[in-house]
Design a protein around this motif. Structure first.
Motif, short mmCIF file in Angstrom:
data_model
loop_
_atom_site.label_atom_id
_atom_site.label_comp_id
_atom_site.label_asym_id
_atom_site.label_seq_id
_atom_site.Cartn_x
_atom_site.Cartn_y
_atom_site.Cartn_z
N PRO A 176 -28.92 -15.46 44.26
CA PRO A 176 -27.82 -14.74 44.89
C PRO A 176 -28.04 -13.23 44.95
O PRO A 176 -27.45 -12.56 45.77
CB PRO A 176 -26.62 -15.05 43.99
CG PRO A 176 -27.02 -16.19 43.15
CD PRO A 176 -28.51 -16.13 43.02
N SER A 177 -28.90 -12.71 44.08
CA SER A 177 -29.12 -11.27 44.02
C SER A 177 -30.34 -10.82 44.81
O SER A 177 -30.78 -9.67 44.68
CB SER A 177 -29.27 -10.82 42.55
OG SER A 177 -28.09 -11.10 41.84
N TYR A 178 -30.87 -11.70 45.64
CA TYR A 178 -32.00 -11.32 46.49
C TYR A 178 -31.61 -10.10 47.32
O TYR A 178 -30.55 -10.08 47.95
CB TYR A 178 -32.36 -12.47 47.43
CG TYR A 178 -33.47 -12.14 48.40
CD1 TYR A 178 -34.79 -12.08 47.96
CD2 TYR A 178 -33.19 -11.89 49.73
CE1 TYR A 178 -35.82 -11.77 48.85
CE2 TYR A 178 -34.21 -11.59 50.63
CZ TYR A 178 -35.52 -11.52 50.18
OH TYR A 178 -36.53 -11.21 51.06
N GLY A 179 -32.43 -9.08 47.27
CA GLY A 179 -32.12 -7.83 47.96
C GLY A 179 -31.75 -6.72 47.00
O GLY A 179 -31.59 -5.57 47.41
N ALA A 180 -31.64 -7.05 45.70
CA ALA A 180 -31.37 -6.00 44.71
C ALA A 180 -32.57 -5.07 44.59
O ALA A 180 -32.45 -3.92 44.20
CB ALA A 180 -31.06 -6.63 43.35
N GLY A 181 -33.75 -5.58 44.95
CA GLY A 181 -34.98 -4.79 44.99
C GLY A 181 -35.59 -4.93 46.37
O GLY A 181 -35.04 -5.62 47.24
N PRO A 182 -36.73 -4.29 46.63
CA PRO A 182 -37.35 -4.36 47.95
C PRO A 182 -37.71 -5.78 48.36
O PRO A 182 -38.22 -6.56 47.56
CB PRO A 182 -38.61 -3.49 47.80
CG PRO A 182 -38.86 -3.41 46.33
CD PRO A 182 -37.52 -3.48 45.68
N THR A 183 -37.41 -6.11 49.60
CA THR A 183 -37.70 -7.45 50.10
C THR A 183 -38.99 -7.50 50.93
O THR A 183 -39.49 -8.58 51.21
CB THR A 183 -36.53 -7.96 50.96
OG1 THR A 183 -36.31 -7.05 52.04
CG2 THR A 183 -35.25 -8.06 50.13
N GLU A 184 -39.51 -6.34 51.32
CA GLU A 184 -40.76 -6.30 52.08
C GLU A 184 -41.91 -6.60 51.14
O GLU A 184 -42.01 -6.04 50.04
CB GLU A 184 -40.97 -4.94 52.73
CG GLU A 184 -39.84 -4.51 53.66
CD GLU A 184 -38.65 -3.92 52.91
OE1 GLU A 184 -38.76 -3.74 51.67
OE2 GLU A 184 -37.62 -3.67 53.54
N ALA A 185 -42.81 -7.47 51.57
CA ALA A 185 -43.91 -7.92 50.72
C ALA A 185 -44.75 -6.79 50.14
O ALA A 185 -45.03 -6.78 48.94
CB ALA A 185 -44.79 -8.91 51.48
N PRO A 186 -45.19 -5.81 50.94
CA PRO A 186 -46.04 -4.75 50.37
C PRO A 186 -45.37 -3.98 49.24
O PRO A 186 -45.99 -3.72 48.21
CB PRO A 186 -46.30 -3.85 51.58
CG PRO A 186 -46.16 -4.74 52.77
CD PRO A 186 -45.03 -5.67 52.40
N ALA A 187 -44.09 -3.63 49.43
CA ALA A 187 -43.37 -2.87 48.40
C ALA A 187 -43.10 -3.73 47.18
O ALA A 187 -43.24 -3.26 46.04
CB ALA A 187 -42.06 -2.34 48.97
N ALA A 188 -42.74 -4.98 47.41
CA ALA A 188 -42.42 -5.87 46.28
C ALA A 188 -43.66 -6.20 45.47
O ALA A 188 -43.62 -6.24 44.24
CB ALA A 188 -41.77 -7.15 46.80
#
Length: 267
Positions: A221-233
């Motif tokens: 449910p908290s997906y998006g609390a941090g970066p969702t783009e693969a390179p940044a994540a």
């Protein structure tokens, strides 16, 4: 909006049975994601684990494991701890911090075991939590890892992640323990604790979780609390298996910098 609010919004209307099914699916994925999860305190006997767990308060498992080899050679039995010279033990424990209080706990633990349990560490929760220096969290660590009795260990990582997962909306460790116990099969409790802790150190960091490189993304449910783009994540993944974690999440392992693999995981 805080993480709890975001969790409620994304999974608004989720039924209790739906939460249980989702929690068990997430637990299964965690098992696949962290096959190396384990108790990171070194020990060979239940008493050694009890001592190591007491020493782990306010310090790292790595630091404790540096101190315990000498400690365990010098103090083998409960009677040894009961009769320990306080000044000598304090010097041994100094690197772990709060060494005076920890020395006091270990001496009193040895004395209580000798006086009330014939020098043997008990294997039941009520008996363990009645011992000096042992609270419910420590008792569950001992039960699960030394005696094979399933137990849920609620540390900082476990509390943070179970709230982010939307399994609970609670900060009290004991309430979290009971709520999660109702979601996950008992046989999985001990290993679930290790896997959640490993996930918190490697992927779901406190300030900036690696959402775009997380194997739980579709169920969290908290997906998006941090970066969702693969390179940044991918750059946020930590530990020796960082590139394996990226691959497991469908992210190019080459996006994980070398430094991420060699940087120690958060305590």
């Amino acid at each position: 909006m805080n993480l709890v609010g975001r969790s409620v919004k994304r999974f608004a209307g989720e039924t209790p049975i739906g939460r249980k099914r989702r929690a068990r699916k997430m637990a299964k994925v965690l098992a696949e994601t962290h096959p190396d999860a384990h108790c990171e305190l070194d020990f060979t006997t239940p008493l050694e684990l009890a001592v190591a767990t007491i020493l782990s308060a306010q310090t790292t498992d790595v630091r404790v494991n540096q101190v315990t080899p000498t400690l365990f050679k010098r103090y083998v039995s409960a009677a040894d701890y009961a009769a320990a010279d306080r000044t000598e033990m304090e010097e041994l424990l100094r690197p772990t911090g709060f060494f005076r209080a920890k020395t006091d706990s270990l001496i009193k633990l040895g004395q209580t075991l000798v006086d009330k349990h014939d020098g043997v560490l008990p294997a039941k929760l009520p008996d363990l939590v009645a011992l000096p220096g042992i609270g419910r969290k420590t008792a569950n660590v001992i039960l699960g890892n030394a005696f094979g009795v399933p137990g849920i260990t609620v540390d900082t990582h476990f509390r943070r992640l179970t709230n982010r997962f939307g399994w609970v909306q609670e900060e009290d460790p004991v309430k979290i323990e009971f709520l999660v116990a109702d979601l996950i099969e008992k046989r999985d409790w001990t290993m679930l604790s290790h896997r959640v802790i490993f996930h918190g150190r490697r992927v779901c960091h406190a300030r900036k979780p690696a959402c775009g490189a997380c194997t739980l993304a579709a169920m969290c449910p908290s997906y998006g609390a941090g970066p969702t783009e693969a390179p940044a994540a991918a750059k946020l993944l930590k530990g020796p298996r960082a590139r394996d974690l990226a691959a497991a999440a469908g992210v190019d392992p080459d996006l994980v910098p070398v430094a991420a693999v060699t940087t120690p995981e958060a305590p």
